[in-house]
Design a protein around this motif. Structure first.
Motif, PDB file in Angstrom:
ATOM      1  N   VAL A 163       2.685  13.601 -12.746  1.00 59.12           N
ATOM      2  CA  VAL A 163       2.894  13.559 -14.201  1.00 59.12           C
ATOM      3  C   VAL A 163       1.583  13.835 -14.927  1.00 59.12           C
ATOM      4  N   GLY A 164       0.474  13.388 -14.355  1.00 55.19           N
ATOM      5  CA  GLY A 164      -0.827  13.666 -14.961  1.00 55.19           C
ATOM      6  C   GLY A 164      -1.185  15.139 -14.895  1.00 55.19           C
ATOM      7  N   ALA A 165      -0.758  15.815 -13.832  1.00 52.99           N
ATOM      8  CA  ALA A 165      -1.097  17.231 -13.655  1.00 52.99           C
ATOM      9  C   ALA A 165      -0.131  18.163 -14.383  1.00 52.99           C
ATOM     10  N   VAL A 166       1.145  17.773 -14.457  1.00 51.33           N
ATOM     11  CA  VAL A 166       2.161  18.628 -15.074  1.00 51.33           C
ATOM     12  C   VAL A 166       2.533  18.020 -16.426  1.00 51.33           C
ATOM     13  N   ASP A 167       2.011  18.582 -17.481  1.00 52.54           N
ATOM     14  CA  ASP A 167       2.127  18.041 -18.831  1.00 52.54           C
ATOM     15  C   ASP A 167       3.578  18.007 -19.312  1.00 52.54           C
ATOM     16  N   PRO A 168       4.128  16.807 -19.588  1.00 51.91           N
ATOM     17  CA  PRO A 168       5.497  16.723 -20.085  1.00 51.91           C
ATOM     18  C   PRO A 168       5.639  17.184 -21.537  1.00 51.91           C
ATOM     19  N   ASN A 169       4.520  17.403 -22.219  1.00 55.60           N
ATOM     20  CA  ASN A 169       4.580  17.907 -23.591  1.00 55.60           C
ATOM     21  C   ASN A 169       4.891  19.394 -23.641  1.00 55.60           C
TER      22      ASN A 169
ATOM     23  N   LEU B 237       0.823  -1.206   0.000  1.00 59.95           N
ATOM     24  CA  LEU B 237       0.000   0.000   0.000  1.00 59.95           C
ATOM     25  C   LEU B 237       0.860   1.260   0.000  1.00 59.95           C
ATOM     26  N   GLY B 238       1.974   1.214   0.724  1.00 59.13           N
ATOM     27  CA  GLY B 238       2.892   2.361   0.717  1.00 59.13           C
ATOM     28  C   GLY B 238       3.473   2.600  -0.665  1.00 59.13           C
ATOM     29  N   LEU B 239       3.871   1.523  -1.343  1.00 56.56           N
ATOM     30  CA  LEU B 239       4.398   1.671  -2.697  1.00 56.56           C
ATOM     31  C   LEU B 239       3.320   2.125  -3.669  1.00 56.56           C
ATOM     32  N   LEU B 240       2.099   1.666  -3.473  1.00 55.94           N
ATOM     33  CA  LEU B 240       0.994   2.129  -4.301  1.00 55.94           C
ATOM     34  C   LEU B 240       0.797   3.630  -4.118  1.00 55.94           C
ATOM     35  N   GLY B 241       0.842   4.084  -2.878  1.00 54.85           N
ATOM     36  CA  GLY B 241       0.693   5.515  -2.607  1.00 54.85           C
ATOM     37  C   GLY B 241       1.789   6.339  -3.272  1.00 54.85           C
ATOM     38  N   ALA B 242       3.023   5.863  -3.179  1.00 55.43           N
ATOM     39  CA  ALA B 242       4.135   6.582  -3.806  1.00 55.43           C
ATOM     40  C   ALA B 242       3.973   6.603  -5.325  1.00 55.43           C
ATOM     41  N   GLY B 243       3.597   5.464  -5.891  1.00 56.84           N
ATOM     42  CA  GLY B 243       3.408   5.391  -7.343  1.00 56.84           C
ATOM     43  C   GLY B 243       2.266   6.267  -7.815  1.00 56.84           C
ATOM     44  N   LEU B 244       1.167   6.270  -7.065  1.00 60.30           N
ATOM     45  CA  LEU B 244       0.026   7.111  -7.446  1.00 60.30           C
ATOM     46  C   LEU B 244       0.348   8.591  -7.305  1.00 60.30           C
ATOM     47  N   THR B 245       1.143   8.943  -6.299  1.00 58.39           N
ATOM     48  CA  THR B 245       1.552  10.338  -6.132  1.00 58.39           C
ATOM     49  C   THR B 245       2.383  10.799  -7.323  1.00 58.39           C
ATOM     50  N   ALA B 246       3.361   9.994  -7.714  1.00 54.31           N
ATOM     51  CA  ALA B 246       4.197  10.344  -8.863  1.00 54.31           C
ATOM     52  C   ALA B 246       3.371  10.398 -10.146  1.00 54.31           C
ATOM     53  N   THR B 247       2.463   9.441 -10.311  1.00 52.67           N
ATOM     54  CA  THR B 247       1.616   9.410 -11.499  1.00 52.67           C
ATOM     55  C   THR B 247       0.684  10.615 -11.532  1.00 52.67           C
ATOM     56  N   ALA B 248       0.153  11.005 -10.384  1.00 54.64           N
ATOM     57  CA  ALA B 248      -0.717  12.184 -10.315  1.00 54.64           C
ATOM     58  C   ALA B 248       0.054  13.438 -10.704  1.00 54.64           C
TER      59      ALA B 248
ATOM     60  N   ARG C 217       5.517  11.200 -21.205  1.00 54.74           N
ATOM     61  CA  ARG C 217       4.369  11.525 -22.057  1.00 54.74           C
ATOM     62  C   ARG C 217       3.395  10.354 -22.119  1.00 54.74           C
ATOM     63  N   ALA C 218       3.929   9.119 -22.143  1.00 51.99           N
ATOM     64  CA  ALA C 218       3.066   7.934 -22.167  1.00 51.99           C
ATOM     65  C   ALA C 218       2.253   7.840 -20.878  1.00 51.99           C
ATOM     66  N   VAL C 219       2.889   8.066 -19.742  1.00 55.29           N
ATOM     67  CA  VAL C 219       2.172   8.021 -18.462  1.00 55.29           C
ATOM     68  C   VAL C 219       1.134   9.147 -18.406  1.00 55.29           C
ATOM     69  N   HIS C 220       1.502  10.324 -18.894  1.00 60.68           N
ATOM     70  CA  HIS C 220       0.551  11.440 -18.933  1.00 60.68           C
ATOM     71  C   HIS C 220      -0.667  11.065 -19.778  1.00 60.68           C
ATOM     72  N   ALA C 221      -0.431  10.462 -20.935  1.00 57.22           N
ATOM     73  CA  ALA C 221      -1.541  10.042 -21.795  1.00 57.22           C
ATOM     74  C   ALA C 221      -2.389   8.971 -21.102  1.00 57.22           C
TER      75      ALA C 221
END
Length: 143
Positions: free
Chosen positions: A34-40, A21-32, A65-69
């Motif tokens: 990248v989702g919020a800050v457009d790498p394009n 669950l801790g790793l899920l939280g860290a991964g979701l935080t990083a993914t969020a 960009r792939a994760v953002h998409a």
């Protein structure tokens, strides 16, 4: 104590699920992020050092960009930006799910054992992907 030996008590399912669950939280935080800050849009992320030095796309180029998409639900764009990262995301999600389910049942985490042939195959795949995406005929793999 079992057969005269001290044995470690197996952790409760609630306790053994903390790490996944801790790793899920860290991964979701990083993914969020990248989702919020457009790498394009330039200026938010550093330039790939391999691309800057050689002018070639590395195997990870286009990964953000792939994760953002993916966060936008755009699988086609994600696959275009970096098909290897999309495959790795799928593998990671599957492995995490298996790990979390085993932890909830009080079972040990799954072992990820890859013999030498698998490592060689993975290296050849990544090398071939890198080479092809930098050739004129492989521009469909370039981000």
């Amino acid at each position: 104590m079992k057969n005269g030996r001290v044995t470690a008590a197996s952790p409760s399912p609630e306790r053994s699920v903390r790490v996944p669950l801790g790793l899920l939280g860290a991964g979701l935080t990083a993914t969020a992020y990248v989702g919020a800050v457009d790498p394009n849009r330039p200026g938010h992320y550093p330039v790939c050092p391999f691309l800057a030095l050689t002018g070639w796309w590395c195997p990870g180029c286009g990964g953000l960009r792939a994760v953002h998409a993916l966060t936008r639900g755009d699988l086609g764009t994600a696959l275009h930006d970096n098909v290897l990262v999309v495959a790795l995301c799928g593998f990671t999600a599957s492995f995490w799910t298996l790990w979390a389910l085993r932890a909830l049942r009080g079972r040990p985490r799954p072992a990820l054992r890859m013999g030498r042939p698998w490592w060689v195959a993975a290296a050849v795949l990544v090398l071939a992907f890198t080479l092809v995406r930098n050739l004129p005929t492989g521009t469909f793999l370039a981000p």
